[in-house]
Design a protein around this motif. Sequence first.
Motif, PDB file in Angstrom:
ATOM      1  N   LEU A 113     -31.351  38.629  17.136  1.00 58.08           N
ATOM      2  CA  LEU A 113     -32.477  39.339  16.526  1.00 58.08           C
ATOM      3  C   LEU A 113     -33.479  38.336  15.956  1.00 58.08           C
ATOM      4  N   THR A 114     -34.746  38.717  15.951  1.00 55.02           N
ATOM      5  CA  THR A 114     -35.776  37.852  15.383  1.00 55.02           C
ATOM      6  C   THR A 114     -35.922  38.148  13.893  1.00 55.02           C
ATOM      7  N   VAL A 115     -35.740  37.112  13.090  1.00 52.53           N
ATOM      8  CA  VAL A 115     -35.822  37.223  11.635  1.00 52.53           C
ATOM      9  C   VAL A 115     -37.000  36.376  11.155  1.00 52.53           C
ATOM     10  N   THR A 116     -37.805  36.936  10.270  1.00 55.89           N
ATOM     11  CA  THR A 116     -38.947  36.203   9.718  1.00 55.89           C
ATOM     12  C   THR A 116     -38.584  35.668   8.339  1.00 55.89           C
ATOM     13  N   LEU A 117     -38.657  34.352   8.200  1.00 56.81           N
ATOM     14  CA  LEU A 117     -38.344  33.703   6.926  1.00 56.81           C
ATOM     15  C   LEU A 117     -39.625  33.182   6.288  1.00 56.81           C
ATOM     16  N   GLU A 118     -39.770  33.429   4.996  1.00 56.00           N
ATOM     17  CA  GLU A 118     -40.848  32.816   4.218  1.00 56.00           C
ATOM     18  C   GLU A 118     -40.208  31.791   3.287  1.00 56.00           C
ATOM     19  N   VAL A 119     -40.610  30.537   3.463  1.00 58.08           N
ATOM     20  CA  VAL A 119     -39.916  29.431   2.808  1.00 58.08           C
ATOM     21  C   VAL A 119     -40.913  28.548   2.066  1.00 58.08           C
ATOM     22  N   SER A 120     -40.487  28.024   0.921  1.00 60.13           N
ATOM     23  CA  SER A 120     -41.245  26.994   0.210  1.00 60.13           C
ATOM     24  C   SER A 120     -40.461  25.690   0.276  1.00 60.13           C
ATOM     25  N   ILE A 121     -41.118  24.635   0.750  1.00 59.76           N
ATOM     26  CA  ILE A 121     -40.497  23.313   0.820  1.00 59.76           C
ATOM     27  C   ILE A 121     -41.110  22.450  -0.278  1.00 59.76           C
ATOM     28  N   THR A 168     -28.732  39.367   2.953  1.00 56.44           N
ATOM     29  CA  THR A 168     -28.018  39.663   1.703  1.00 56.44           C
ATOM     30  C   THR A 168     -27.377  38.420   1.101  1.00 56.44           C
ATOM     31  N   SER A 169     -26.074  38.279   1.272  1.00 58.37           N
ATOM     32  CA  SER A 169     -25.294  37.344   0.455  1.00 58.37           C
ATOM     33  C   SER A 169     -25.441  35.875   0.825  1.00 58.37           C
ATOM     34  N   GLN A 170     -25.837  35.569   2.047  1.00 61.89           N
ATOM     35  CA  GLN A 170     -25.806  34.186   2.513  1.00 61.89           C
ATOM     36  C   GLN A 170     -27.145  33.453   2.366  1.00 61.89           C
ATOM     37  N   ARG A 171     -28.114  34.054   1.718  1.00 60.82           N
ATOM     38  CA  ARG A 171     -29.442  33.440   1.656  1.00 60.82           C
ATOM     39  C   ARG A 171     -29.419  32.073   0.983  1.00 60.82           C
ATOM     40  N   GLU A 172     -28.708  31.961  -0.133  1.00 60.79           N
ATOM     41  CA  GLU A 172     -28.652  30.685  -0.846  1.00 60.79           C
ATOM     42  C   GLU A 172     -27.923  29.626  -0.020  1.00 60.79           C
ATOM     43  N   GLU A 188     -35.984   9.190   6.212  1.00 57.61           N
ATOM     44  CA  GLU A 188     -36.205   7.980   7.009  1.00 57.61           C
ATOM     45  C   GLU A 188     -37.669   7.817   7.407  1.00 57.61           C
ATOM     46  N   ARG A 189     -38.458   8.885   7.254  1.00 54.79           N
ATOM     47  CA  ARG A 189     -39.895   8.806   7.538  1.00 54.79           C
ATOM     48  C   ARG A 189     -40.721   8.635   6.264  1.00 54.79           C
ATOM     49  N   GLY A 190     -40.036   8.506   5.110  1.00 52.76           N
ATOM     50  CA  GLY A 190     -40.743   8.276   3.857  1.00 52.76           C
ATOM     51  C   GLY A 190     -41.096   9.534   3.090  1.00 52.76           C
ATOM     52  N   ILE A 191     -40.482  10.664   3.466  1.00 47.12           N
ATOM     53  CA  ILE A 191     -40.751  11.937   2.793  1.00 47.12           C
ATOM     54  C   ILE A 191     -39.459  12.420   2.143  1.00 47.12           C
ATOM     55  N   LEU A 192     -39.500  12.645   0.842  1.00 45.47           N
ATOM     56  CA  LEU A 192     -38.313  13.021   0.077  1.00 45.47           C
ATOM     57  C   LEU A 192     -38.324  14.523  -0.191  1.00 45.47           C
ATOM     58  N   ILE A 193     -37.305  15.220   0.309  1.00 48.32           N
ATOM     59  CA  ILE A 193     -37.187  16.663   0.108  1.00 48.32           C
ATOM     60  C   ILE A 193     -36.434  16.923  -1.195  1.00 48.32           C
ATOM     61  N   GLU A 194     -37.042  17.698  -2.082  1.00 44.10           N
ATOM     62  CA  GLU A 194     -36.387  18.060  -3.340  1.00 44.10           C
ATOM     63  C   GLU A 194     -35.563  19.340  -3.180  1.00 44.10           C
ATOM     64  N   SER A 195     -36.148  20.348  -2.571  1.00 42.56           N
ATOM     65  CA  SER A 195     -35.401  21.581  -2.321  1.00 42.56           C
ATOM     66  C   SER A 195     -36.155  22.453  -1.330  1.00 42.56           C
ATOM     67  N   VAL A 196     -35.417  23.376  -0.731  1.00 44.66           N
ATOM     68  CA  VAL A 196     -35.995  24.388   0.151  1.00 44.66           C
ATOM     69  C   VAL A 196     -35.674  25.748  -0.453  1.00 44.66           C
ATOM     70  N   LEU A 197     -36.700  26.527  -0.738  1.00 46.37           N
ATOM     71  CA  LEU A 197     -36.528  27.828  -1.385  1.00 46.37           C
ATOM     72  C   LEU A 197     -36.814  28.934  -0.377  1.00 46.37           C
ATOM     73  N   LEU A 198     -35.823  29.785  -0.163  1.00 44.06           N
ATOM     74  CA  LEU A 198     -35.970  30.908   0.762  1.00 44.06           C
ATOM     75  C   LEU A 198     -36.553  32.086  -0.017  1.00 44.06           C
ATOM     76  N   ARG A 199     -37.869  32.303   0.132  1.00 40.76           N
ATOM     77  CA  ARG A 199     -38.545  33.310  -0.685  1.00 40.76           C
ATOM     78  C   ARG A 199     -38.265  34.730  -0.212  1.00 40.76           C
ATOM     79  N   SER A 200     -38.270  34.946   1.086  1.00 34.70           N
ATOM     80  CA  SER A 200     -38.009  36.298   1.585  1.00 34.70           C
ATOM     81  C   SER A 200     -37.513  36.251   3.021  1.00 34.70           C
ATOM     82  N   VAL A 201     -36.769  37.291   3.386  1.00 31.03           N
ATOM     83  CA  VAL A 201     -36.257  37.450   4.749  1.00 31.03           C
ATOM     84  C   VAL A 201     -36.685  38.826   5.236  1.00 31.03           C
TER      85      VAL A 201
END
Length: 233
Positions: A113-121, A168-172, A188-201
Motif C-alpha cells: 500500500l502507498t503510505v504518505t509520510l510527513e517528516v521533519s529532519i 499506530t504503535s510502530q511510528r516511533e 560522512e558527507r559533513g551533515i549531522l542528523i540530530e533526529s527525524v520526527l514523523l509528524r503524520s502518516v
Amino acid sequence: MIITIITIMDCIIRMLALVIYVATTQKSEDNVINVINTARLILLAGIVLVLLITIIAIVPAGHVGVLNTFGVVSEYELQSGLHFKLPWQEVVLFSIKTNELKETADTPSDEGLTVTLEVSILYRIDGTKAGEIFKTVGTNYEQVIIEPTFRSIVRGVTAEYDAKSLYTSQREIVASKITDQLRPKLKERGILIESVLLRSVTLPTQVRNSIERKLVADQEAQQMDFVLAKEQK
C-alpha cells in the motif's frame, strides 16, 4: 557587497558633483582651492571605505565561512567574527545552526500500500566539513544530498512494516530506524542528523477507516473483558 559598493560610489559621485558646482561658483581663488581640497578628501575617503569593504569579511554567529579564490577553496573554515581577505576573494557562508527540513514522501508498506509520510529532519552542518561540502556539492546540499538519501532510506524502512503498524504503535520505532540509517550516511558527507520526527502518516481512506474500526472494536472488547472480570469478583 556589490550593491553596497555601488551605493557608496553613487554617494561619492553626488558629493563630488556638489563640490564641483560650488567650486565653479566661487570667485575667490582661496575658496576654490579649499573646495578642491575638500573634493580630494571626499574621494580619498571613498576609496578607503570601498577598499575596507572589499578586504573585510564578517562571519555571523552560528556560521562558518569558506574562502573562495577564483574557484580555489581554502583548506580551513573561517569562524564567526571579523576576518581580512584579498579584494578578489569571496567568503561563502554556511549555517552551522540546527535546521529543519520538512519532507513529504509517498512510500510502500509491507502489503504494497502507498503510505504518505510527513517528516521533519533536524540537522546541522559539521563546521569542519563546510569547505568540502562547498567543493563537492555547493550550497544546495539539501536538494543534492539530504533529500535523495532520506527518500531512499525511508522507502526501505517502511517496506518492513504493515500499514497498521505505521499508522499506530510502530511510528516511533520507524522514525528511530530512519534516523539510525540516515545518520551515518550523511555524517560522512559533513551533515549531522540530530533526529527525524514523523509528524503524520496518511493511509488510503478505506484502509484508514478499516484500521480505526478495528481499533474501536478492540477497545470495546477490552472494556467488556474488564467489566466481566470485575463482575466475577
